[in-house]
Design a protein around this motif. Structure first.
Motif, mmCIF file in Angstrom:
data_model
loop_
_atom_site.group_PDB
_atom_site.id
_atom_site.type_symbol
_atom_site.label_atom_id
_atom_site.label_comp_id
_atom_site.label_asym_id
_atom_site.label_seq_id
_atom_site.Cartn_x
_atom_site.Cartn_y
_atom_site.Cartn_z
ATOM 1 N N ALA A 127 0.831 -1.205 0.000
ATOM 2 C CA ALA A 127 0.000 0.000 0.000
ATOM 3 C C ALA A 127 0.865 1.254 0.000
ATOM 4 C CB ALA A 127 -0.933 0.004 1.202
ATOM 5 N N PHE A 128 0.556 2.167 -0.927
ATOM 6 C CA PHE A 128 1.246 3.446 -1.039
ATOM 7 C C PHE A 128 0.291 4.562 -0.622
ATOM 8 C CE2 PHE A 128 3.621 0.682 -3.742
ATOM 9 C CZ PHE A 128 4.922 1.164 -3.766
ATOM 10 N N ILE A 129 0.865 5.611 -0.050
ATOM 11 C CA ILE A 129 0.074 6.768 0.371
ATOM 12 C C ILE A 129 0.684 8.023 -0.234
ATOM 13 C CG2 ILE A 129 -0.596 8.199 2.342
ATOM 14 C CD1 ILE A 129 -0.852 5.697 3.992
ATOM 15 N N ALA A 130 -0.139 8.806 -0.930
ATOM 16 C CA ALA A 130 0.296 10.072 -1.532
ATOM 17 C C ALA A 130 -0.415 11.214 -0.808
ATOM 18 C CB ALA A 130 -0.019 10.086 -3.022
ATOM 19 N N PRO A 131 0.202 11.770 0.237
ATOM 20 C CA PRO A 131 -0.462 12.812 1.029
ATOM 21 C C PRO A 131 -0.736 14.074 0.210
ATOM 22 C CG PRO A 131 1.462 11.926 2.180
ATOM 23 C CD PRO A 131 1.532 11.443 0.769
ATOM 24 N N ALA A 132 -1.799 14.779 0.594
ATOM 25 C CA ALA A 132 -2.137 16.072 -0.009
ATOM 26 C C ALA A 132 -2.903 16.871 1.030
ATOM 27 C CB ALA A 132 -2.962 15.892 -1.274
ATOM 28 N N MET A 133 -2.317 18.002 1.445
ATOM 29 C CA MET A 133 -2.975 18.807 2.486
ATOM 30 C C MET A 133 -2.253 20.138 2.627
ATOM 31 S SD MET A 133 -1.639 16.599 5.789
ATOM 32 C CE MET A 133 -1.813 15.059 4.893
ATOM 33 N N GLU A 169 1.960 28.632 0.338
ATOM 34 C CA GLU A 169 3.007 27.977 -0.438
ATOM 35 C C GLU A 169 3.820 27.120 0.512
ATOM 36 O OE1 GLU A 169 5.402 29.988 -3.212
ATOM 37 O OE2 GLU A 169 3.799 31.280 -3.949
ATOM 38 N N GLY A 170 4.124 25.903 0.091
ATOM 39 C CA GLY A 170 4.903 25.000 0.929
ATOM 40 C C GLY A 170 4.692 23.569 0.502
ATOM 41 N N LYS A 171 5.085 22.644 1.363
ATOM 42 C CA LYS A 171 4.996 21.225 1.056
ATOM 43 C C LYS A 171 3.596 20.732 1.362
ATOM 44 C CE LYS A 171 7.763 17.042 1.480
ATOM 45 N NZ LYS A 171 8.982 16.456 2.075
ATOM 46 N N GLY A 172 2.995 20.031 0.423
ATOM 47 C CA GLY A 172 1.643 19.536 0.622
ATOM 48 C C GLY A 172 0.921 19.192 -0.664
ATOM 49 N N ARG A 173 1.513 19.555 -1.809
ATOM 50 C CA ARG A 173 0.898 19.235 -3.107
ATOM 51 C C ARG A 173 1.042 17.736 -3.387
ATOM 52 N NH1 ARG A 173 0.671 23.339 -7.165
ATOM 53 N NH2 ARG A 173 1.200 21.722 -8.666
ATOM 54 N N MET A 174 -0.043 17.088 -3.724
ATOM 55 C CA MET A 174 0.049 15.673 -4.075
ATOM 56 C C MET A 174 0.999 15.487 -5.247
ATOM 57 S SD MET A 174 -2.970 12.962 -5.119
ATOM 58 C CE MET A 174 -2.762 12.855 -6.895
ATOM 59 N N SER A 175 1.793 14.433 -5.203
ATOM 60 C CA SER A 175 2.695 14.128 -6.316
ATOM 61 C C SER A 175 1.905 14.052 -7.614
ATOM 62 C CB SER A 175 3.407 12.802 -6.070
ATOM 63 O OG SER A 175 4.343 12.919 -5.027
ATOM 64 N N GLU A 176 2.552 14.416 -8.695
ATOM 65 C CA GLU A 176 1.896 14.391 -9.994
ATOM 66 C C GLU A 176 1.584 12.950 -10.410
ATOM 67 O OE1 GLU A 176 0.801 17.122 -11.490
ATOM 68 O OE2 GLU A 176 1.607 18.153 -9.734
ATOM 69 N N PRO A 177 0.512 12.746 -11.160
ATOM 70 C CA PRO A 177 0.148 11.383 -11.582
ATOM 71 C C PRO A 177 1.294 10.620 -12.242
ATOM 72 C CG PRO A 177 -1.636 12.901 -12.073
ATOM 73 C CD PRO A 177 -0.497 13.743 -11.578
ATOM 74 N N GLU A 178 2.104 11.315 -13.042
ATOM 75 C CA GLU A 178 3.229 10.646 -13.706
ATOM 76 C C GLU A 178 4.222 10.085 -12.687
ATOM 77 O OE1 GLU A 178 1.568 13.852 -16.334
ATOM 78 O OE2 GLU A 178 2.239 13.738 -14.253
ATOM 79 N N GLU A 179 4.451 10.837 -11.603
ATOM 80 C CA GLU A 179 5.378 10.384 -10.576
ATOM 81 C C GLU A 179 4.823 9.172 -9.837
ATOM 82 O OE1 GLU A 179 6.058 13.733 -8.072
ATOM 83 O OE2 GLU A 179 6.910 14.957 -9.671
ATOM 84 N N ILE A 180 3.519 9.188 -9.576
ATOM 85 C CA ILE A 180 2.901 8.054 -8.882
ATOM 86 C C ILE A 180 2.954 6.807 -9.751
ATOM 87 C CG2 ILE A 180 0.738 7.181 -7.930
ATOM 88 C CD1 ILE A 180 0.073 10.066 -7.102
ATOM 89 N N VAL A 181 2.682 6.959 -11.037
ATOM 90 C CA VAL A 181 2.773 5.826 -11.959
ATOM 91 C C VAL A 181 4.192 5.262 -11.951
ATOM 92 C CG1 VAL A 181 2.719 5.163 -14.399
ATOM 93 C CG2 VAL A 181 0.861 6.527 -13.434
ATOM 94 N N GLU A 182 5.196 6.134 -11.920
ATOM 95 C CA GLU A 182 6.584 5.672 -11.893
ATOM 96 C C GLU A 182 6.878 4.897 -10.609
ATOM 97 O OE1 GLU A 182 11.174 7.363 -12.358
ATOM 98 O OE2 GLU A 182 9.480 8.756 -12.364
ATOM 99 N N HIS A 183 6.378 5.393 -9.472
ATOM 100 C CA HIS A 183 6.572 4.680 -8.203
ATOM 101 C C HIS A 183 5.967 3.282 -8.267
ATOM 102 C CE1 HIS A 183 8.400 7.367 -5.190
ATOM 103 N NE2 HIS A 183 7.880 8.353 -5.901
ATOM 104 N N LEU A 184 4.754 3.182 -8.799
ATOM 105 C CA LEU A 184 4.099 1.887 -8.878
ATOM 106 C C LEU A 184 4.829 0.955 -9.850
ATOM 107 C CD1 LEU A 184 0.332 2.956 -8.902
ATOM 108 C CD2 LEU A 184 1.743 2.285 -6.954
#
Length: 403
Positions: free
Chosen positions: A117-123, A160-175
């Motif tokens: 299971a992978f988690i891609a935080p966004a907040m 502005e700061g850390k919290g943007r969900m990774s881009e779909p392309e990056e998530i596909v690469e991780h998987l």
């Protein structure tokens, strides 16, 4: 790597839910099988019909909606999955999972699945930095969940700061990388030390001796090794390249700096690949102030730098040691001699006399040379492909992995 893989996409209630729609599309384009689960909050941002249209399958939104009486939906879906990804993952769902709370289709299914299971935080950045959220993420990591780090930038809330969900392309690469490691585990957790780029040897504060290396080859090898699951340390001379994802990058300037860092990490490494173009000479006397231009000629006395590769060959104790031979004439002959003289396991013979390959180019053509008359040519290709072929051969020679 994603073809025919069963991907369980869990969408929770954040503005980044729109990215999950793009993620679904990209997974389908990779020929993955996708089932989408949505929380009630997620449906406030994107409708289930969107995901149904993209995944061409029903969307799971209610634990108690059992359309097939022969199975229990959340158990059936949990068993079906090869991998699960929560994207976006809100602070709320992270907290629930960390504490074993199962009160909707998403959390119930995730507690029931045995899939990675992978988690891609966004907040919001302040939420992401909150001690409670950090504590919950630490708990989930200990439980085996893997995080895909959010990016930094402008957030929907205006911060502005850390919290943007990774881009779909990056998530596909991780998987994709996950399945690459599962199906070819020889690199998993191997410690790989790589050098890349040029070195700068200062004559004064503004003048250096260097070479045309840009680091592209070494960085490509580092990216590929990390993609295969290795623990990669990259000792890099001055370059304009961004740090490869998942790689521990140590930036240095001079040959002596690189020598110290490489020796520091050498003993614990399984594979060492010296792709850097290290200066052979440095000015014997370095001026503290800029030398002013004057009439007539100027002489700079040089001295040799430390031979990093030769020292590694002397100290070798089980490491698989790979060197590069960047030559412009008699390339193979010089490479064979260097292989023996420096006690290497493999050398990459690189003809740098042609403008469309080698230094600064995106393409390369090399010949791998090893002991017992081993030779293999890697024809002209992008450096990313050359890196793949090189690591395939290292795995084959060292561990009997893919050829």
């Amino acid at each position: 790597m994603l073809e025919n893989k069963n991907v369980l996409l869990c969408v929770t209630g954040g503005i980044a839910a729109y990215k999950a729609a793009a993620l679904t599309s990209k997974l389908i384009q990779k020929k993955a099988n996708v089932k989408v689960l949505m929380t009630e909050s997620a449906q406030q941002f994107v409708t289930p019909l969107t995901f149904q249209s993209l995944a061409r399958d029903r969307v799971y939104v209610d634990t108690f909606r059992e359309e097939d009486p022969s199975v229990i939906s959340h158990i059936d879906v949990a068993d079906w999955a090869d991998v699960a990804i929560v994207a976006p993952a809100t602070a709320n769902v992270i907290g629930k999972l960390a504490n074993g709370i199962a009160d909707d289709m998403v959390t119930t299914t995730l507690l029931a699945t045995r899939a990675e299971a992978f988690i891609a935080p966004a907040m919001n950045v302040h939420m992401y930095e909150h001690p409670a959220v950090k504590r919950n993420m630490d708990t989930l990591q200990q439980d085996g969940y893997r995080f895909i780090e959010p990016g930094e930038g402008f957030l929907a809330c205006g911060y502005e700061g850390k919290g943007r969900m990774s881009e779909p392309e990056e998530i596909v690469e991780h998987l994709s990388n996950h399945f690459l490691c599962v199906e070819n585990p020889v690199w998993q957790n191997k410690k790989v030390l790589i050098t890349a780029g040029p070195t700068h040897e200062h004559a004064d504060p503004v003048r250096v001796l260097t070479n045309p290396s840009t680091g592209k080859m070494g960085y490509a090898i580092a990216r590929e090794a990390a993609r295969r699951g290795a623990q990669v340390t990259l000792v890099s001379g001055p370059t304009q390249l961004p740090d490869p994802s998942g790689v521990n990058v140590i930036r240095v300037t001079s040959a002596n700096d690189m020598y110290e860092q490489v020796l520091k990490h050498y003993e614990s490494s399984n594979v060492v690949i010296k792709a850097a173009a290290v200066s052979d000479f440095r000015p014997k006397n370095v001026q503290e102030q800029k030398v002013k231009k004057e009439q007539g000629s100027e002489t700079i006395q040089l001295e040799r730098t430390s031979d990093i590769l030769a020292e590694l060959g002397k100290q070798k104790n089980g490491q698989f040691l790979v060197g590069f031979a960047a030559e412009s004439t008699d390339v193979l002959a010089y490479a064979r001699e260097k292989l023996q003289r420096k006690n290497l396991d493999l050398i990459v013979a690189n003809d740098v006399s042609k403008s469309n390959r080698g230094f600064a180019a995106d393409m390369n053509e090399v010949t791998l040379i090893g002991p017992k008359q081993f030779e293999k040519n890697i024809s002209l290709a992008h450096k990313e492909k050359v890196a793949e072929s090189l690591l395939d051969q290292v795995a084959h020679l060292q561990w009997g992995g893919v050829k």
